[in-house]
Design a protein around this motif. Structure first.
Motif, PDB file in Angstrom:
ATOM      1  N   ASP A  22       0.877  -1.176   0.000  1.00  0.00           N
ATOM      2  CA  ASP A  22       0.000   0.000   0.000  1.00  0.00           C
ATOM      3  C   ASP A  22       0.910   1.220   0.000  1.00  0.00           C
ATOM      4  N   LEU A  64       2.318   4.884  11.737  1.00  0.00           N
ATOM      5  CA  LEU A  64       2.371   3.701  12.599  1.00  0.00           C
ATOM      6  C   LEU A  64       2.701   2.489  11.728  1.00  0.00           C
ATOM      7  N   THR A  65       3.916   2.009  11.836  1.00  0.00           N
ATOM      8  CA  THR A  65       4.341   0.914  10.970  1.00  0.00           C
ATOM      9  C   THR A  65       3.554  -0.373  11.209  1.00  0.00           C
ATOM     10  N   ALA A  66       3.085  -0.588  12.409  1.00  0.00           N
ATOM     11  CA  ALA A  66       2.362  -1.829  12.714  1.00  0.00           C
ATOM     12  C   ALA A  66       1.008  -1.902  12.027  1.00  0.00           C
ATOM     13  N   THR A  67       0.386  -0.734  11.786  1.00  0.00           N
ATOM     14  CA  THR A  67      -0.963  -0.734  11.210  1.00  0.00           C
ATOM     15  C   THR A  67      -1.051  -0.066   9.838  1.00  0.00           C
ATOM     16  N   GLY A  68      -0.041   0.727   9.487  1.00  0.00           N
ATOM     17  CA  GLY A  68      -0.087   1.473   8.234  1.00  0.00           C
ATOM     18  C   GLY A  68      -0.860   2.774   8.339  1.00  0.00           C
ATOM     19  N   GLU A  69      -1.332   3.113   9.527  1.00  0.00           N
ATOM     20  CA  GLU A  69      -2.078   4.355   9.706  1.00  0.00           C
ATOM     21  C   GLU A  69      -1.136   5.551   9.634  1.00  0.00           C
TER      22      GLU A  69
END
Length: 105
Positions: free
Chosen positions: A23, A82-87
């Motif tokens: 993404d 936020l790398t963990a969620t892509g937000e």
């Protein structure tokens, strides 16, 4: 010559990550020169616009589509990712420290 996306795609390829697995979100390219001087110097120093164009070309070359973006404009921006969620949250640089843009990408 822009090589950043090329290098990232090589590294992702070694990890088995394909373009369709990614993404892509694109941010930046603000033209922050004094408004009274913008027209006189835009073609010479509008590095942000050139960077956005180069990024889009490089991404397209790899078959990557931009899913969200906040580019160009008259202000710089601060990006919280936020790398963990892509937000991603975006705040104009001139905004107060506690004010996050309501835009979530």
């Amino acid at each position: 010559m822009d090589v950043a996306v090329d290098e990232i795609m090589v590294r992702f390829g070694k990890l088995g990550i394909k373009a369709h697995d990614l993404d892509v979100k694109l941010f930046g390219g603000g033209f922050t020169i004094d408004p009274e001087r913008k027209d006189a110097v835009r073609d010479i120093v509008d590095v942000g616009r050139k960077n956005v164009s180069a990024a889009r070309d490089s991404l397209a070359k790899h078959g990557l589509k931009v899913m969200a973006e906040d580019v160009l404009g008259r202000r710089g921006r601060k990006v919280f990712f936020l790398t963990a969620t892509g937000e991603v949250w975006v705040r104009p640089v001139s905004a107060e420290a506690g004010d996050l843009d309501s835009s979530l990408f």
